[in-house]
Design a protein around this motif. Structure first.
Motif, PDB file in Angstrom:
ATOM      1  N   ILE A   3      46.641 -57.243 -21.746  1.00  0.00           N
ATOM      2  CA  ILE A   3      46.649 -55.990 -22.499  1.00  0.00           C
ATOM      3  C   ILE A   3      47.258 -56.259 -23.870  1.00  0.00           C
ATOM      4  O   ILE A   3      48.349 -56.803 -23.961  1.00  0.00           O
ATOM      5  N   LEU A   4      46.545 -55.903 -24.914  1.00  0.00           N
ATOM      6  CA  LEU A   4      47.129 -55.948 -26.243  1.00  0.00           C
ATOM      7  C   LEU A   4      47.581 -54.535 -26.582  1.00  0.00           C
ATOM      8  O   LEU A   4      46.789 -53.603 -26.583  1.00  0.00           O
ATOM      9  N   ASN A   5      48.851 -54.387 -26.893  1.00  0.00           N
ATOM     10  CA  ASN A   5      49.456 -53.067 -27.039  1.00  0.00           C
ATOM     11  C   ASN A   5      49.431 -52.612 -28.490  1.00  0.00           C
ATOM     12  O   ASN A   5      49.968 -53.268 -29.355  1.00  0.00           O
ATOM     13  N   THR A   6      48.790 -51.492 -28.787  1.00  0.00           N
ATOM     14  CA  THR A   6      48.897 -50.903 -30.119  1.00  0.00           C
ATOM     15  C   THR A   6      49.390 -49.472 -29.989  1.00  0.00           C
ATOM     16  O   THR A   6      50.559 -49.214 -30.131  1.00  0.00           O
ATOM     17  N   ASN A   7      48.518 -48.519 -29.694  1.00  0.00           N
ATOM     18  CA  ASN A   7      49.018 -47.153 -29.558  1.00  0.00           C
ATOM     19  C   ASN A   7      48.568 -46.439 -28.289  1.00  0.00           C
ATOM     20  O   ASN A   7      49.266 -45.596 -27.783  1.00  0.00           O
ATOM     21  N   LEU A   8      47.407 -46.769 -27.735  1.00  0.00           N
ATOM     22  CA  LEU A   8      46.953 -46.071 -26.532  1.00  0.00           C
ATOM     23  C   LEU A   8      47.886 -46.319 -25.357  1.00  0.00           C
ATOM     24  O   LEU A   8      48.175 -45.424 -24.584  1.00  0.00           O
ATOM     25  N   LEU A   9      48.335 -47.538 -25.207  1.00  0.00           N
ATOM     26  CA  LEU A   9      49.169 -47.880 -24.061  1.00  0.00           C
ATOM     27  C   LEU A   9      50.642 -47.940 -24.436  1.00  0.00           C
ATOM     28  O   LEU A   9      51.420 -48.696 -23.886  1.00  0.00           O
ATOM     29  N   PRO A 100      49.920 -41.832 -17.381  1.00  0.00           N
ATOM     30  CA  PRO A 100      49.312 -40.555 -16.987  1.00  0.00           C
ATOM     31  C   PRO A 100      49.829 -39.370 -17.794  1.00  0.00           C
ATOM     32  O   PRO A 100      49.078 -38.423 -18.048  1.00  0.00           O
ATOM     33  N   HIS A 101      51.103 -39.390 -18.204  1.00  0.00           N
ATOM     34  CA  HIS A 101      51.639 -38.265 -18.975  1.00  0.00           C
ATOM     35  C   HIS A 101      50.940 -38.137 -20.330  1.00  0.00           C
ATOM     36  O   HIS A 101      50.759 -37.024 -20.836  1.00  0.00           O
ATOM     37  N   GLN A 102      50.570 -39.250 -20.916  1.00  0.00           N
ATOM     38  CA  GLN A 102      49.860 -39.217 -22.190  1.00  0.00           C
ATOM     39  C   GLN A 102      48.501 -38.551 -22.038  1.00  0.00           C
ATOM     40  O   GLN A 102      48.061 -37.803 -22.912  1.00  0.00           O
ATOM     41  N   ILE A 103      47.832 -38.802 -20.921  1.00  0.00           N
ATOM     42  CA  ILE A 103      46.532 -38.184 -20.669  1.00  0.00           C
ATOM     43  C   ILE A 103      46.692 -36.685 -20.450  1.00  0.00           C
ATOM     44  O   ILE A 103      45.890 -35.878 -20.943  1.00  0.00           O
ATOM     45  N   ILE A 104      47.730 -36.294 -19.724  1.00  0.00           N
ATOM     46  CA  ILE A 104      47.984 -34.866 -19.502  1.00  0.00           C
ATOM     47  C   ILE A 104      48.276 -34.171 -20.824  1.00  0.00           C
ATOM     48  O   ILE A 104      47.765 -33.064 -21.084  1.00  0.00           O
ATOM     49  N   GLU A 105      49.080 -34.796 -21.670  1.00  0.00           N
ATOM     50  CA  GLU A 105      49.368 -34.197 -22.976  1.00  0.00           C
ATOM     51  C   GLU A 105      48.084 -34.062 -23.799  1.00  0.00           C
ATOM     52  O   GLU A 105      47.846 -33.029 -24.438  1.00  0.00           O
ATOM     53  N   ILE A 216      38.583 -39.961 -20.019  1.00  0.00           N
ATOM     54  CA  ILE A 216      40.024 -40.210 -19.978  1.00  0.00           C
ATOM     55  C   ILE A 216      40.508 -40.932 -21.241  1.00  0.00           C
ATOM     56  O   ILE A 216      41.516 -40.548 -21.845  1.00  0.00           O
ATOM     57  N   GLU A 217      39.802 -41.974 -21.654  1.00  0.00           N
ATOM     58  CA  GLU A 217      40.236 -42.710 -22.854  1.00  0.00           C
ATOM     59  C   GLU A 217      40.191 -41.821 -24.090  1.00  0.00           C
ATOM     60  O   GLU A 217      41.062 -41.910 -24.959  1.00  0.00           O
ATOM     61  N   THR A 218      39.185 -40.974 -24.178  1.00  0.00           N
ATOM     62  CA  THR A 218      39.090 -40.050 -25.308  1.00  0.00           C
ATOM     63  C   THR A 218      40.336 -39.176 -25.388  1.00  0.00           C
ATOM     64  O   THR A 218      40.954 -39.036 -26.454  1.00  0.00           O
ATOM     65  N   LEU A 219      40.729 -38.597 -24.269  1.00  0.00           N
ATOM     66  CA  LEU A 219      41.890 -37.709 -24.246  1.00  0.00           C
ATOM     67  C   LEU A 219      43.181 -38.454 -24.551  1.00  0.00           C
ATOM     68  O   LEU A 219      44.101 -37.897 -25.153  1.00  0.00           O
ATOM     69  N   ALA A 220      43.257 -39.721 -24.155  1.00  0.00           N
ATOM     70  CA  ALA A 220      44.476 -40.492 -24.379  1.00  0.00           C
ATOM     71  C   ALA A 220      44.755 -40.713 -25.857  1.00  0.00           C
ATOM     72  O   ALA A 220      45.901 -40.955 -26.251  1.00  0.00           O
ATOM     73  N   HIS A 221      43.739 -40.615 -26.703  1.00  0.00           N
ATOM     74  CA  HIS A 221      43.923 -40.797 -28.144  1.00  0.00           C
ATOM     75  C   HIS A 221      44.506 -39.558 -28.833  1.00  0.00           C
ATOM     76  O   HIS A 221      45.085 -39.668 -29.918  1.00  0.00           O
ATOM     77  N   ILE A 222      44.328 -38.390 -28.232  1.00  0.00           N
ATOM     78  CA  ILE A 222      44.647 -37.131 -28.919  1.00  0.00           C
ATOM     79  C   ILE A 222      46.110 -37.037 -29.346  1.00  0.00           C
ATOM     80  O   ILE A 222      46.399 -36.685 -30.505  1.00  0.00           O
ATOM     81  N   PRO A 223      47.093 -37.332 -28.483  1.00  0.00           N
ATOM     82  CA  PRO A 223      48.488 -37.178 -28.916  1.00  0.00           C
ATOM     83  C   PRO A 223      48.841 -37.997 -30.144  1.00  0.00           C
ATOM     84  O   PRO A 223      49.532 -37.513 -31.046  1.00  0.00           O
ATOM     85  N   ALA A 224      48.359 -39.242 -30.223  1.00  0.00           N
ATOM     86  CA  ALA A 224      48.681 -40.089 -31.369  1.00  0.00           C
ATOM     87  C   ALA A 224      48.068 -39.541 -32.653  1.00  0.00           C
ATOM     88  O   ALA A 224      48.679 -39.618 -33.732  1.00  0.00           O
ATOM     89  N   ILE A 225      46.870 -38.973 -32.553  1.00  0.00           N
ATOM     90  CA  ILE A 225      46.228 -38.403 -33.744  1.00  0.00           C
ATOM     91  C   ILE A 225      47.008 -37.195 -34.244  1.00  0.00           C
ATOM     92  O   ILE A 225      47.270 -37.051 -35.443  1.00  0.00           O
ATOM     93  N   VAL A 226      47.396 -36.319 -33.328  1.00  0.00           N
ATOM     94  CA  VAL A 226      48.140 -35.116 -33.723  1.00  0.00           C
ATOM     95  C   VAL A 226      49.520 -35.501 -34.272  1.00  0.00           C
ATOM     96  O   VAL A 226      49.996 -34.920 -35.262  1.00  0.00           O
ATOM     97  N   ARG A 227      50.133 -36.498 -33.669  1.00  0.00           N
ATOM     98  CA  ARG A 227      51.483 -36.898 -34.072  1.00  0.00           C
ATOM     99  C   ARG A 227      51.499 -37.646 -35.400  1.00  0.00           C
ATOM    100  O   ARG A 227      52.379 -37.438 -36.242  1.00  0.00           O
TER     101      ARG A 227
END
Length: 420
Positions: A3-9, A100-105, A216-227
């Motif tokens: 896993i290369l870590n940037t923002n999704l994970l 999972p919390h990131q996906i819920i958010e 699921i991956e689409t939703l996981a991006h939303i918090p970082a975009i809003v933040r």
């Protein structure tokens, strides 16, 4: 798994990790921003050029806007689609297990933007670790401060439910998912038959209510975009790509796994820099892109950017971002026959053209692969590639044709050799 870590994970979580740890690492900040101005979320997603990452690449904001503009029904639904089941695709299960919390958010942010009060997490039942992680996370959100903030901002109580899928590949198609969810929410069970369109889910979805369906991956991006803002997200990509993408790398590579990289990373970098090259140092023969239901790439395509536009210009598709690497020495007829068998088995049988077409393709490919084929069999396959596209309610039969057509384009000589 690499896993290369940037923002999704990031922040990363383990199964059962407490919600407090996630919040201490910045989780929930986007939701606190959004409750002050829910309408700004949709605008941010549009400016960010976020695409649907379940395979279509459709601009997310268009789906959101269609649902947001629907006002007649008292309830609207969001389906968080985690029915990941295509060979070579294993990104969503990683997100569900790790964060999972990131996906819920992300789901709650989508709900605020579109006026949605019913959220359904629709997950492949075979992903037992994913189900366990999400179930534990949802329990921590119930009666919590953040869920109450979101409900107050929406003006009605937001309900979140977990619905295991049907274990059928076809159940990942969005209208098939709605069919299954309707049965489960009412206490029964339906086979996930895809529905005809129109009407589209945004106008007439679950129980006839406006329904938004996102991967699921689409939703996981939303918090970082809003933040962090739309400009920040766009700058994460390369060339025409925006943001980052989870690429599922498998097959004949030294380091298979899930890699989060800038959208637009080249195929060469993915395979030879991050994937470590091919097993035993063999030459590259081909890559099944976006899973086996899309077109093949060859060594001539190593410098193509892995984004939606660049691959579309080459007649291909990014799909889910799955890259199945095939080394020299592997028979392509056999590999295509294996995948065609999977799709023939996965057809729901509702559309005669799909049921008989995929079965016929699979049977003829097996004949050719085992040395029993004739030139007439090859001609029949070519005829089916012209006749079948667009003949089914969903895209399953189209996927088989894309696979077959692409293999004819690049490896026709192997079919002719098999006939001899």
């Amino acid at each position: 798994m690499e896993i290369l870590n940037t923002n999704l994970l990031h922040p990363r979580q383990r199964v059962g990790e407490h919600m407090q740890r996630w919040q201490e690492a910045g989780g929930g900040e986007a939701l606190r921003i959004a409750v002050r101005n829910p309408a700004s979320v949709l605008a941010s997603i549009k400016d960010a050029d976020l695409r649907g990452l379940g395979g279509s690449g459709f601009p997310v904001w268009r789906k959101w806007e269609a649902v947001a503009n629907e006002t007649a029904d008292p309830d609207k639904y969001l389906v968080c689609n985690g029915n990941e089941d295509e060979p070579g695709t294993f990104k969503d299960r990683l997100l569900l297990e790790e964060t999972p919390h990131q996906i819920i958010e992300g789901a709650l942010l989508a709900a605020l933007a579109c006026g949605i009060s019913r959220i359904v997490f629709y997950i492949n039942p075979d992903l037992t670790r994913s189900l366990a992680a999400l179930k534990a996370a949802l329990a921590q959100w119930q009666d919590g401060e953040l869920l109450k903030l979101a409900s107050d901002a929406l003006g009605k109580t937001i309900r979140m439910e977990l619905v295991p899928g049907s274990s059928h590949y076809i159940g990942g198609e969005e209208t098939a998912a709605m069919e299954w969810i309707e049965g489960r929410l009412s206490g029964g069970e339906k086979f996930p038959f895809p529905r005809g369109k129109p009407p589209y889910p945004a106008q007439c979805g679950i129980y006839g209510c406006p329904t938004l369906i996102n991967n699921i991956e689409t939703l996981a991006h939303i918090p970082a975009i809003v933040r962090n803002g739309a400009d920040w997200f766009r700058k994460q990509g390369i060339g025409r790509g925006a943001g980052t993408k989870l690429y599922s790398l498998s097959g004949d590579v030294l380091h298979p796994g899930v890699y989060e990289l800038p959208m637009g990373t080249t195929l060469r970098d993915l395979i030879f820099v991050h994937g470590g090259g091919l097993l035993s140092g063999k030459p590259l023969k081909a890559v099944f892109t976006g899973g086996p239901s899309n077109t093949l790439l060859t060594p001539d395509d190593l410098d193509v950017n892995l984004d939606f536009e660049s691959l579309r210009e080459r007649g291909g598709s990014l799909g889910t971002g799955a890259m199945i690497v095939v080394s020299d020495g592997t028979g392509m007829v056999k590999r295509v026959a294996e995948y065609a068998r999977f799709f023939a088995h996965s057809s729901c049988g509702q559309c005669p053209s799909c049921k008989t077409g995929t079965a016929t393709i699979s049977r003829l490919l097996d004949r050719i692969d085992t040395g029993r084929g004739t030139t007439a069999d090859l001609a029949t396959l070519e005829t089916l590639c012209r006749m079948l596209p667009g003949s089914g309610r969903c895209h399953l039969v189209n996927g088989v044709v894309h696979l077959l057509d692409s293999s004819f384009l690049h490896f026709r000589h192997e079919y002719q050799q098999a006939l001899k």
